[in-house]
Design a protein around this motif. Structure first.
Motif, PDB file in Angstrom:
ATOM      1  N   ARG A  64     118.562  16.663 132.989  1.00 19.07           N
ATOM      2  CA  ARG A  64     118.231  15.611 132.031  1.00 19.07           C
ATOM      3  C   ARG A  64     117.792  16.200 130.695  1.00 19.07           C
ATOM      4  O   ARG A  64     117.869  15.531 129.658  1.00 19.07           O
ATOM      5  CB  ARG A  64     117.125  14.724 132.598  1.00 19.07           C
ATOM      6  CG  ARG A  64     117.622  13.742 133.650  1.00 19.07           C
ATOM      7  CD  ARG A  64     116.487  12.994 134.295  1.00 19.07           C
ATOM      8  NE  ARG A  64     116.968  11.970 135.217  1.00 19.07           N
ATOM      9  CZ  ARG A  64     116.231  11.384 136.145  1.00 19.07           C
ATOM     10  NH1 ARG A  64     114.953  11.740 136.283  1.00 19.07           N
ATOM     11  NH2 ARG A  64     116.743  10.466 136.929  1.00 19.07           N
ATOM     12  N   PHE A  99     119.863  16.041 127.442  1.00 17.65           N
ATOM     13  CA  PHE A  99     119.897  14.855 126.587  1.00 17.65           C
ATOM     14  C   PHE A  99     118.597  14.686 125.804  1.00 17.65           C
ATOM     15  O   PHE A  99     118.360  13.638 125.210  1.00 17.65           O
ATOM     16  CB  PHE A  99     120.158  13.604 127.435  1.00 17.65           C
ATOM     17  CG  PHE A  99     121.529  13.590 128.054  1.00 17.65           C
ATOM     18  CD1 PHE A  99     122.608  13.053 127.384  1.00 17.65           C
ATOM     19  CD2 PHE A  99     121.731  14.140 129.309  1.00 17.65           C
ATOM     20  CE1 PHE A  99     123.873  13.046 127.953  1.00 17.65           C
ATOM     21  CE2 PHE A  99     122.997  14.135 129.893  1.00 17.65           C
ATOM     22  CZ  PHE A  99     124.074  13.597 129.208  1.00 17.65           C
ATOM     23  N   THR A 149     123.753  11.778 123.120  1.00 19.89           N
ATOM     24  CA  THR A 149     123.921  10.560 123.915  1.00 19.89           C
ATOM     25  C   THR A 149     124.886  10.822 125.063  1.00 19.89           C
ATOM     26  O   THR A 149     125.471  11.907 125.177  1.00 19.89           O
ATOM     27  CB  THR A 149     124.430   9.396 123.045  1.00 19.89           C
ATOM     28  OG1 THR A 149     125.721   9.730 122.523  1.00 19.89           O
ATOM     29  CG2 THR A 149     123.472   9.127 121.885  1.00 19.89           C
ATOM     30  N   TRP A 150     125.065   9.797 125.934  1.00 18.21           N
ATOM     31  CA  TRP A 150     125.805   9.972 127.178  1.00 18.21           C
ATOM     32  C   TRP A 150     127.254  10.366 126.956  1.00 18.21           C
ATOM     33  O   TRP A 150     127.762  11.293 127.591  1.00 18.21           O
ATOM     34  CB  TRP A 150     125.701   8.678 127.989  1.00 18.21           C
ATOM     35  CG  TRP A 150     126.399   8.723 129.308  1.00 18.21           C
ATOM     36  CD1 TRP A 150     127.531   8.077 129.660  1.00 18.21           C
ATOM     37  CD2 TRP A 150     125.998   9.472 130.453  1.00 18.21           C
ATOM     38  NE1 TRP A 150     127.869   8.352 130.960  1.00 18.21           N
ATOM     39  CE2 TRP A 150     126.943   9.217 131.486  1.00 18.21           C
ATOM     40  CE3 TRP A 150     124.941  10.340 130.720  1.00 18.21           C
ATOM     41  CZ2 TRP A 150     126.860   9.789 132.741  1.00 18.21           C
ATOM     42  CZ3 TRP A 150     124.856  10.906 131.985  1.00 18.21           C
ATOM     43  CH2 TRP A 150     125.805  10.640 132.970  1.00 18.21           C
ATOM     44  N   TYR A 151     127.965   9.692 126.055  1.00 16.20           N
ATOM     45  CA  TYR A 151     129.397   9.930 125.899  1.00 16.20           C
ATOM     46  C   TYR A 151     129.723  10.993 124.854  1.00 16.20           C
ATOM     47  O   TYR A 151     130.690  10.882 124.118  1.00 16.20           O
ATOM     48  CB  TYR A 151     130.113   8.621 125.548  1.00 16.20           C
ATOM     49  CG  TYR A 151     130.228   7.700 126.737  1.00 16.20           C
ATOM     50  CD1 TYR A 151     131.101   7.989 127.781  1.00 16.20           C
ATOM     51  CD2 TYR A 151     129.437   6.576 126.839  1.00 16.20           C
ATOM     52  CE1 TYR A 151     131.186   7.164 128.891  1.00 16.20           C
ATOM     53  CE2 TYR A 151     129.520   5.736 127.943  1.00 16.20           C
ATOM     54  CZ  TYR A 151     130.404   6.042 128.961  1.00 16.20           C
ATOM     55  OH  TYR A 151     130.481   5.231 130.047  1.00 16.20           O
ATOM     56  N   GLU A 208     126.738  12.373 119.174  1.00 15.76           N
ATOM     57  CA  GLU A 208     125.474  12.961 118.751  1.00 15.76           C
ATOM     58  C   GLU A 208     125.035  12.320 117.438  1.00 15.76           C
ATOM     59  O   GLU A 208     125.791  12.279 116.463  1.00 15.76           O
ATOM     60  CB  GLU A 208     125.632  14.469 118.578  1.00 15.76           C
ATOM     61  CG  GLU A 208     124.327  15.208 118.374  1.00 15.76           C
ATOM     62  CD  GLU A 208     124.511  16.709 118.393  1.00 15.76           C
ATOM     63  OE1 GLU A 208     124.051  17.372 119.346  1.00 15.76           O
ATOM     64  OE2 GLU A 208     125.145  17.224 117.440  1.00 15.76           O
ATOM     65  N   ARG A 256     127.172  18.283 129.523  1.00 20.42           N
ATOM     66  CA  ARG A 256     125.866  17.663 129.789  1.00 20.42           C
ATOM     67  C   ARG A 256     125.990  16.528 130.790  1.00 20.42           C
ATOM     68  O   ARG A 256     125.184  16.401 131.717  1.00 20.42           O
ATOM     69  CB  ARG A 256     125.264  17.137 128.480  1.00 20.42           C
ATOM     70  CG  ARG A 256     124.783  18.204 127.536  1.00 20.42           C
ATOM     71  CD  ARG A 256     123.891  17.600 126.465  1.00 20.42           C
ATOM     72  NE  ARG A 256     124.606  16.604 125.676  1.00 20.42           N
ATOM     73  CZ  ARG A 256     125.136  16.834 124.474  1.00 20.42           C
ATOM     74  NH1 ARG A 256     125.035  18.037 123.946  1.00 20.42           N
ATOM     75  NH2 ARG A 256     125.747  15.864 123.813  1.00 20.42           N
ATOM     76  N   MET A 257     127.012  15.689 130.600  1.00 21.38           N
ATOM     77  CA  MET A 257     127.215  14.562 131.492  1.00 21.38           C
ATOM     78  C   MET A 257     127.513  15.036 132.908  1.00 21.38           C
ATOM     79  O   MET A 257     126.964  14.518 133.889  1.00 21.38           O
ATOM     80  CB  MET A 257     128.381  13.705 130.970  1.00 21.38           C
ATOM     81  CG  MET A 257     128.553  12.381 131.682  1.00 21.38           C
ATOM     82  SD  MET A 257     130.096  11.543 131.198  1.00 21.38           S
ATOM     83  CE  MET A 257     129.902  11.466 129.419  1.00 21.38           C
ATOM     84  N   LEU A 264     124.400  16.478 134.683  1.00 21.45           N
ATOM     85  CA  LEU A 264     123.468  15.454 135.149  1.00 21.45           C
ATOM     86  C   LEU A 264     124.008  14.738 136.393  1.00 21.45           C
ATOM     87  O   LEU A 264     123.267  14.477 137.346  1.00 21.45           O
ATOM     88  CB  LEU A 264     123.209  14.446 134.035  1.00 21.45           C
ATOM     89  CG  LEU A 264     122.178  13.356 134.341  1.00 21.45           C
ATOM     90  CD1 LEU A 264     120.852  13.965 134.785  1.00 21.45           C
ATOM     91  CD2 LEU A 264     121.987  12.446 133.141  1.00 21.45           C
ATOM     92  N   LYS A 265     125.313  14.422 136.398  1.00 15.84           N
ATOM     93  CA  LYS A 265     125.906  13.767 137.571  1.00 15.84           C
ATOM     94  C   LYS A 265     125.803  14.662 138.796  1.00 15.84           C
ATOM     95  O   LYS A 265     125.440  14.207 139.889  1.00 15.84           O
ATOM     96  CB  LYS A 265     127.371  13.428 137.289  1.00 15.84           C
ATOM     97  CG  LYS A 265     127.573  12.232 136.368  1.00 15.84           C
ATOM     98  CD  LYS A 265     129.052  11.908 136.227  1.00 15.84           C
ATOM     99  CE  LYS A 265     129.256  10.649 135.401  1.00 15.84           C
ATOM    100  NZ  LYS A 265     130.694  10.301 135.261  1.00 15.84           N
ATOM    101  N   ARG A 274     122.259  14.774 140.159  1.00 20.63           N
ATOM    102  CA  ARG A 274     121.902  13.591 140.957  1.00 20.63           C
ATOM    103  C   ARG A 274     122.501  13.687 142.354  1.00 20.63           C
ATOM    104  O   ARG A 274     121.849  13.350 143.347  1.00 20.63           O
ATOM    105  CB  ARG A 274     122.401  12.340 140.254  1.00 20.63           C
ATOM    106  CG  ARG A 274     121.586  11.961 139.015  1.00 20.63           C
ATOM    107  CD  ARG A 274     122.239  10.835 138.242  1.00 20.63           C
ATOM    108  NE  ARG A 274     121.417  10.425 137.103  1.00 20.63           N
ATOM    109  CZ  ARG A 274     121.838   9.643 136.124  1.00 20.63           C
ATOM    110  NH1 ARG A 274     123.089   9.167 136.155  1.00 20.63           N
ATOM    111  NH2 ARG A 274     121.031   9.320 135.129  1.00 20.63           N
TER     112      ARG A 274
END
Length: 467
Positions: free
Chosen positions: A60, A63, A93-95, A98, A140-141, A144-145, A148
């Motif tokens: 995390r 981000f 940001t997620w997608y 920036e 980054r995305m 994080l996935k 999790r």
């Protein structure tokens, strides 16, 4: 000292210094509760969840907003060549988009003309957007996935580790119970042999029995004593093995004392303790088996990795736009004439590295899917085999119980005939030896029966939180 440690200290002290008192029964359910709560490996299994949470927190961080300050100054022979200040605030940001805010203030006699800004400095606010590679998925995305998924996978792995330690602890308890019952069998038959020897000895002295009968009776006593001593050694070893699973708070091991004995009523509580009642087994969904859940999370993580590598087949196209203003107070004017923007483009011609990475990612997924199908079939077959084995053990236990009862009847009849002078010590010893063998066989069969139930618990991987 808290209440639990005080009780534990009193328990250990009582077993050390009060062995003359009545035996203390270590209940199977209480024993497993001790193991689950205090065994170091069970605690170590809990750490895997903490590792997953820490890994998620780390991902995390990709981000987190970031402040960057770049300051550069040059003075030479009394002249200020340049004085450069560039401060930037970035929000990922997620997608892959920036958001940026920037303040720039530059001065000096040898300042590069492109760095010239108003005396009060130059403010800007803008956005950077990847329109191909990095938009739908980026490093980054993906991190994080996968973090999790790894967190969820660690929970499944924790259940597997705890089930393994509870399974091994159960086997140690059943071996201890078998050794204790074996010692009790030999001890009871030693008492019988000694009583018979004393009776024959008195009869021989009175002239009612032959002296040679006392020798045979004495040999029987000695054999029973030898078997009893051997069973005591076996009980001591099994007690030490059981002690490996007994701990209290702060990782303090407990040594099982001689006056602590197992519970002979395990058969009545084992199904409920291990949560393997027939009704519960029929409701078990093997798709939620921790091993299968762990493999599914692994496959999902590999799929995220494949998508990331497939995204790298796209060209890198980044659009950037920054609105410029000499003062933040006039930022709401949105003067489109003052801006800084640009486009970056990059694309390898052959994509050999990227295509190879995608293929490797696909092969890893296929390999894990094959492993998942194989493990699922193995679990289903093992559970079915163990269930059938337990049905057979139920029949075997009934048969051996009947055999023990029949041998007991024969021995009592032979002893009655001996009291009338119609039998011999040899026949009594023969009947008794067969009864002892039957008792030992029943004891071993009981151990196998309990161990098979523990194996069912292990293969079903019952949630340890339910115990």
């Amino acid at each position: 000292m808290n209440k639990f440690l005080l009780l534990s200290f009193l328990f250990v002290s009582a077993t050390l210094f009060s062995q003359e008192q009545n035996p203390l029964i270590l209940n199977f359910q209480e024993y497993l509760g001790f193991v689950k709560k205090h065994h170091p490996i069970a605690k170590q299994a809990e750490l895997t969840i903490s590792v997953g949470e820490a890994n998620l927190l780390k991902s995390r961080g990709g981000f987190d907003p970031k402040i960057e300050v770049d300051y550069d100054r040059k003075d030479f022979k009394g002249s200020e060549y340049y004085d450069l200040l560039n401060a930037t605030f970035k929000v990922p940001t997620w997608y892959g988009i920036e958001l940026k805010a920037n303040f720039e203030q530059n001065e000096g006699i040898f300042l590069n003309p492109e760095r010239t800004v108003p005396d009060e400095g130059l403010y800007s606010a803008g956005i950077s957007v990847p329109i191909a590679q990095g938009l739908l998925i980026n490093e980054r995305m993906a991190a994080l996935k996968k973090a999790r998924l790894f967190r969820d996978q660690t929970k499944a792995d924790r259940d597997i580790l705890v089930n393994e330690i509870l399974y091994n602890a159960s086997l140690a308890y059943f071996n201890w119970l078998e050794a204790y019952n074996e010692k009790e069998i030999y001890q009871n038959f030693l008492i019988n042999a000694q009583t018979r020897f004393e009776g024959i000895k008195k009869s021989a002295l009175a002239g009612d029995k032959a002296i040679i009968d006392t020798v045979e009776a004495k040999i029987t006593v000695q054999n029973r004593q030898l078997s009893l001593e051997q069973s005591k050694v076996k009980l001591m070893k099994s007690s030490l093995e059981l002690s490996n699973f007994l701990w209290i708070g702060n990782n303090i091991p407990i040594e099982l004392q001689p006056n602590v004995i197992p519970d002979n009523n395990v058969d009545a509580v084992i199904d409920q303790t291990l949560q393997i009642q027939q009704a519960m087994i029929s409701e078990v969904d093997l798709e939620n088996h921790p091993k299968l859940r762990s493999l599914n999370y692994k496959i999902e993580g590999l799929e995220v990795d494949r998508r990331l590598k497939a995204n790298k087949l796209l060209p890198k196209i980044n659009l950037e736009y920054n609105f410029l203003t000499p003062s933040p107070e006039v930022a709401n004017s949105f003067n489109n004439a003052d801006y800084k923007g640009g486009v970056t483009f990059a694309f390898p011609l052959f994509l050999r590295k990227e295509r190879g990475a995608v293929k490797l990612a696909k092969y890893k997924i296929q390999d894990s899917q094959y492993e998942l199908a194989s493990v699922q079939l193995q679990i289903e077959n093992k559970v079915n085999a163990i269930t059938n084995e337990l049905d057979s053990f139920t029949t075997q236990n009934q048969l051996i119980a009947d055999i023990v009862n029949d041998y007991t009847t024969l021995l009592k009849a032979e002893e009655r005939k001996f009291s009338f002078g119609e039998s011999s010590v040899f026949l009594i010893n023969s009947r008794e030896s067969k009864l002892i063998d039957a008792e030992l066989k029943r004891n071993k069969l009981q151990n196998k029966y309990f161990s098979t139930k523990a194996k069912l618990f292990k293969n079903l991987a019952v949630n340890p939180e339910n115990l």
